[in-house]
Design a protein around this motif. Structure first.
Motif, PDB file in Angstrom:
ATOM      1  N   LEU A   1       0.880  -1.159  -0.135  1.00 11.37           N
ATOM      2  CA  LEU A   1       0.063  -0.053   0.162  1.00 11.37           C
ATOM      3  C   LEU A   1       0.966   1.284  -0.143  1.00 11.37           C
ATOM      4  CD1 LEU A   1      -2.863  -1.036   2.557  1.00 11.37           C
ATOM      5  CD2 LEU A   1      -3.118  -0.889   0.174  1.00 11.37           C
ATOM      6  N   GLU A   2       2.055   1.136   0.626  1.00 14.38           N
ATOM      7  CA  GLU A   2       2.847   2.488   0.733  1.00 14.38           C
ATOM      8  C   GLU A   2       3.526   2.480  -0.474  1.00 14.38           C
ATOM      9  OE1 GLU A   2       4.124   5.515   2.259  1.00 14.38           O
ATOM     10  OE2 GLU A   2       2.978   4.212   3.385  1.00 14.38           O
ATOM     11  N   PHE A   3       3.835   1.495  -1.212  1.00 15.89           N
ATOM     12  CA  PHE A   3       4.392   1.692  -2.594  1.00 15.89           C
ATOM     13  C   PHE A   3       3.220   2.133  -3.721  1.00 15.89           C
ATOM     14  CE2 PHE A   3       5.062  -0.132  -6.624  1.00 15.89           C
ATOM     15  CZ  PHE A   3       6.414   0.294  -7.050  1.00 15.89           C
ATOM     16  N   GLN A   4       2.211   1.704  -3.376  1.00 16.61           N
ATOM     17  CA  GLN A   4       1.032   2.491  -4.189  1.00 16.61           C
ATOM     18  C   GLN A   4       0.586   3.863  -4.050  1.00 16.61           C
ATOM     19  OE1 GLN A   4      -2.624   0.130  -3.972  1.00 16.61           O
ATOM     20  NE2 GLN A   4      -1.633  -1.595  -4.709  1.00 16.61           N
ATOM     21  N   ARG A   5       1.109   4.421  -2.756  1.00 12.50           N
ATOM     22  CA  ARG A   5       1.055   5.659  -2.379  1.00 12.50           C
ATOM     23  C   ARG A   5       2.194   6.428  -3.308  1.00 12.50           C
ATOM     24  NH1 ARG A   5      -1.214   7.426   3.005  1.00 12.50           N
ATOM     25  NH2 ARG A   5      -0.125   9.168   2.410  1.00 12.50           N
ATOM     26  N   VAL A   6       3.419   6.000  -3.637  1.00 16.40           N
ATOM     27  CA  VAL A   6       4.323   6.554  -3.989  1.00 16.40           C
ATOM     28  C   VAL A   6       4.032   6.635  -5.673  1.00 16.40           C
ATOM     29  CG1 VAL A   6       6.908   6.234  -4.525  1.00 16.40           C
ATOM     30  CG2 VAL A   6       6.022   5.847  -2.468  1.00 16.40           C
ATOM     31  N   MET A   7       3.269   5.950  -6.280  1.00 18.53           N
ATOM     32  CA  MET A   7       3.194   5.820  -7.627  1.00 18.53           C
ATOM     33  C   MET A   7       2.061   6.805  -8.090  1.00 18.53           C
ATOM     34  SD  MET A   7       5.089   3.471  -8.484  1.00 18.53           S
ATOM     35  CE  MET A   7       4.918   3.199  -9.999  1.00 18.53           C
ATOM     36  N   ASP A   8       2.010   7.793  -7.405  1.00 18.02           N
ATOM     37  CA  ASP A   8       1.237   8.842  -7.822  1.00 18.02           C
ATOM     38  C   ASP A   8      -0.269   8.664  -8.381  1.00 18.02           C
ATOM     39  OD1 ASP A   8       0.730  11.696  -8.423  1.00 18.02           O
ATOM     40  OD2 ASP A   8       0.971  11.472 -10.497  1.00 18.02           O
ATOM     41  N   PRO A   9      -1.032   8.113  -7.201  1.00 16.72           N
ATOM     42  CA  PRO A   9      -2.366   7.664  -7.399  1.00 16.72           C
ATOM     43  C   PRO A   9      -3.329   8.794  -7.480  1.00 16.72           C
ATOM     44  CG  PRO A   9      -1.946   7.447  -4.929  1.00 16.72           C
ATOM     45  CD  PRO A   9      -0.540   7.831  -5.686  1.00 16.72           C
ATOM     46  N   SER A  10      -4.544   8.799  -7.950  1.00 13.66           N
ATOM     47  CA  SER A  10      -5.271   9.729  -8.253  1.00 13.66           C
ATOM     48  C   SER A  10      -6.037   9.770  -6.604  1.00 13.66           C
ATOM     49  CB  SER A  10      -6.799   9.277  -9.132  1.00 13.66           C
ATOM     50  OG  SER A  10      -7.417   8.415  -8.604  1.00 13.66           O
ATOM     51  N   GLU A  11      -6.987  10.833  -6.536  1.00 12.28           N
ATOM     52  CA  GLU A  11      -7.411  11.306  -5.063  1.00 12.28           C
ATOM     53  C   GLU A  11      -8.317  10.255  -4.815  1.00 12.28           C
ATOM     54  OE1 GLU A  11     -10.187  14.844  -3.313  1.00 12.28           O
ATOM     55  OE2 GLU A  11      -8.824  15.618  -4.938  1.00 12.28           O
ATOM     56  N   ASN A  12      -9.155   9.682  -5.328  1.00 17.56           N
ATOM     57  CA  ASN A  12      -9.888   8.531  -4.980  1.00 17.56           C
ATOM     58  C   ASN A  12      -9.323   7.618  -4.745  1.00 17.56           C
ATOM     59  OD1 ASN A  12     -12.267  10.214  -5.536  1.00 17.56           O
ATOM     60  ND2 ASN A  12     -12.778   9.195  -7.487  1.00 17.56           N
ATOM     61  N   GLU A  13      -8.209   7.024  -5.523  1.00 17.71           N
ATOM     62  CA  GLU A  13      -7.089   5.886  -5.190  1.00 17.71           C
ATOM     63  C   GLU A  13      -6.308   5.986  -3.690  1.00 17.71           C
ATOM     64  OE1 GLU A  13      -6.077   3.991  -9.283  1.00 17.71           O
ATOM     65  OE2 GLU A  13      -4.946   5.976  -8.597  1.00 17.71           O
ATOM     66  N   LEU A  14      -6.126   7.483  -3.514  1.00 20.26           N
ATOM     67  CA  LEU A  14      -5.204   7.729  -2.378  1.00 20.26           C
ATOM     68  C   LEU A  14      -6.465   7.512  -1.193  1.00 20.26           C
ATOM     69  CD1 LEU A  14      -2.756   8.919  -1.269  1.00 20.26           C
ATOM     70  CD2 LEU A  14      -3.686  11.124  -1.604  1.00 20.26           C
ATOM     71  N   LYS A  15      -7.573   7.948  -1.281  1.00 20.98           N
ATOM     72  CA  LYS A  15      -8.620   7.642  -0.258  1.00 20.98           C
ATOM     73  C   LYS A  15      -8.710   6.281   0.184  1.00 20.98           C
ATOM     74  CE  LYS A  15     -10.976  12.122  -0.925  1.00 20.98           C
ATOM     75  NZ  LYS A  15     -12.264  12.584  -1.041  1.00 20.98           N
ATOM     76  N   GLU A  16      -8.846   5.612  -0.868  1.00 25.52           N
ATOM     77  CA  GLU A  16      -8.975   4.038  -0.787  1.00 25.52           C
ATOM     78  C   GLU A  16      -7.689   3.674  -0.237  1.00 25.52           C
ATOM     79  OE1 GLU A  16     -11.098   0.548  -0.595  1.00 25.52           O
ATOM     80  OE2 GLU A  16     -11.733   2.534  -1.125  1.00 25.52           O
TER      81      GLU A  16
END
Length: 64
Positions: free
Chosen positions: A23-38
C-alpha cells in the motif's frame, strides 16, 4: 497446540506487514485522489488488524 496457533498468527502478521508495504508503494506511484483515499482506508484497516494479531500473539506467548 499453542505453538501452531502462534505460528499461524505470525504468518498473518507477516501478511499484514507485506500488505502495508504494498500500500505504501502504491502511494508513491502518484495515485488519483480517489485511489489515495482508498489506500488510506485500507492502510487504517490493515493496521487495526495487525494490532489485533499482535495482541493475540502477545497473549499466547505470555501463556507459555
Amino acid at each position: 497446540m499453542s505453538e501452531i496457533i502462534i505460528e499461524k498468527l505470525l504468518e498473518q502478521r507477516d501478511f499484514y506487514l507485506n500488505t502495508l508495504k504494498q500500500l505504501e508503494f502504491q502511494r508513491v506511484m502518484d495515485p488519483s485522489e480517489n485511489e489515495l483515499k482508498e489506500i488510506e482506508k485500507l492502510q487504517t484497516t490493515t493496521v487495526d488488524q495487525l494490532k489485533k494479531v499482535e495482541q493475540e500473539i502477545a497473549y499466547f506467548t505470555s501463556k507459555k
